[in-house]
Design a protein around this motif. Structure first.
Motif, PDB file in Angstrom:
ATOM      1  N   GLY A  62       0.819  -1.210   0.000  1.00  0.00           N
ATOM      2  CA  GLY A  62       0.000   0.000   0.000  1.00  0.00           C
ATOM      3  C   GLY A  62       0.850   1.257   0.000  1.00  0.00           C
ATOM      4  O   GLY A  62       0.549   2.228  -0.715  1.00  0.00           O
ATOM      5  N   SER A 105      -7.362  -4.858  -4.457  1.00  0.00           N
ATOM      6  CA  SER A 105      -7.524  -4.235  -3.145  1.00  0.00           C
ATOM      7  C   SER A 105      -8.485  -5.020  -2.266  1.00  0.00           C
ATOM      8  O   SER A 105      -8.283  -5.134  -1.051  1.00  0.00           O
ATOM      9  N   SER A 162      -1.564  -4.475  -8.183  1.00  0.00           N
ATOM     10  CA  SER A 162      -2.079  -4.074  -6.873  1.00  0.00           C
ATOM     11  C   SER A 162      -1.684  -5.061  -5.783  1.00  0.00           C
ATOM     12  O   SER A 162      -1.607  -4.693  -4.610  1.00  0.00           O
ATOM     13  N   GLY A 201      -5.251   2.323  -6.339  1.00  0.00           N
ATOM     14  CA  GLY A 201      -4.616   1.308  -5.498  1.00  0.00           C
ATOM     15  C   GLY A 201      -4.343   1.815  -4.096  1.00  0.00           C
ATOM     16  O   GLY A 201      -4.582   1.110  -3.107  1.00  0.00           O
ATOM     17  N   GLY A 204      -7.589   2.060  -2.246  1.00  0.00           N
ATOM     18  CA  GLY A 204      -8.039   0.707  -1.920  1.00  0.00           C
ATOM     19  C   GLY A 204      -7.322   0.117  -0.720  1.00  0.00           C
ATOM     20  O   GLY A 204      -7.941  -0.528   0.133  1.00  0.00           O
ATOM     21  N   TYR A 205      -6.013   0.358  -0.622  1.00  0.00           N
ATOM     22  CA  TYR A 205      -5.241  -0.196   0.500  1.00  0.00           C
ATOM     23  C   TYR A 205      -5.493   0.563   1.804  1.00  0.00           C
ATOM     24  O   TYR A 205      -5.374  -0.012   2.885  1.00  0.00           O
TER      25      TYR A 205
END
Length: 283
Positions: A62, A105, A162, A201, A204-205
């Motif tokens: 991440g 993710s 990702s 990304g 999402g993390y």
């Protein structure tokens, strides 16, 4: 505050700044976001800081994706200024790549730590083989494939990127050269994927790791404001300072230096990182 000595903290900061400089340089030279460099450096950093094993690898990934945001933007701008980017390919890949990143993710929220290492080993290992041993005769075609296959490739690149913490440059450059695109065009076009991958990304993390601060309240490196979910703000800031500076330098070098020697050096580096993570998996 982090429970580490002042001297150790200084060395860690120096390592992050140096890692950022190398990351930015590689982003420009190879059209990659630099995640292949950032992830192993961050892994050792977070190990020293006592981040638990099950949170360490997703935190590396991440954070790497966040670092790639400014690096890839600068690299993409530099390559586009030279007129080397094929925007038609990026337009086809944009939607499936983002969907792949979102899927990755979601996987990151529930996947075991070993999955991230396994993906890194497989993808980096395959990239290393290509860099070290590929010949001009290694081709899948003389032109880019049709739209359906391009969309499929885009989704796969998004998912793997990702889960590996990279900007997709390694995968897309590999793909484009297999379809007879010149290496300089492949590198330049791949730099644009870093922008498409890194922003969704990172978001999402952050969401995927939102629970981790409460799960490990005694680990300072996972608590706000030092981190948001699976994104370390300290790592992001220090890496970004130098990576943004060196990314345009790398783009300039990409058009001057011997690509074969650079590719072999990067291939050896990837082999060493694969061995490091393999040992970690075994033990």
């Amino acid at each position: 505050m982090l429970d580490i000595a002042t001297g150790e903290a200084i060395w860690l900061a120096i390592a992050l700044l140096a890692g950022g400089a190398v990351t930015g340089l590689l982003a420009g030279v190879f059209g990659v976001g630099g995640g292949a460099v950032a992830v192993p450096i961050l892994y050792e950093l977070f190990r020293i800081l006592g981040v638990p094993e099950d949170a360490r690898m997703p935190l590396c990934i991440g954070t790497s994706l966040a670092i790639i945001i400014p690096t890839s933007i600068r690299s993409f701008q530099a390559h586009r200024h030279r007129g080397a980017v094929d925007m038609s390919i990026l337009k086809v890949w944009a939607v499936p790549v983002v969907l792949g990143v979102v899927a990755g993710s979601v996987i990151a929220r529930y996947a075991p730590a070993d999955l991230f290492k396994a993906v890194f080993i497989v993808v980096a290992g395959f990239s290393a083989i290509k860099l070290l041993f590929a010949r001009d005769s290694w081709r899948l075609g003389l032109d880019m494939p049709g739209r359906p296959l391009m969309l499929t490739y885009g989704g796969v690149i998004g998912i793997l990127s990702s889960l590996m913490g990279i900007g997709g440059g390694q995968l897309s450059s590999l793909f484009m050269t297999f379809y007879s695109r010149p290496i300089h065009q492949a590198v330049a076009t791949s730099s644009g994927l870093g922008v498409i991958i890194s922003i969704p990304g990172t978001i999402g993390y952050i969401i995927a790791g939102w629970h981790v601060a409460a799960q490990y309240p005694s680990v300072a490196a996972l608590q706000p404001p030092l981190a948001l979910g699976y994104v370390s703000l300290v790592g992001f800031v220090l890496f970004s300072i130098t990576s943004v500076i060196t990314a345009p330098m790398g783009a300039a070098l990409a058009h001057k230096l011997d690509k074969k020697r650079l590719e072999r050096a990067f291939g050896v580096f990837l082999v060493l990182i694969c061995l490091r993570f393999t040992v970690s998996l075994v033990h």
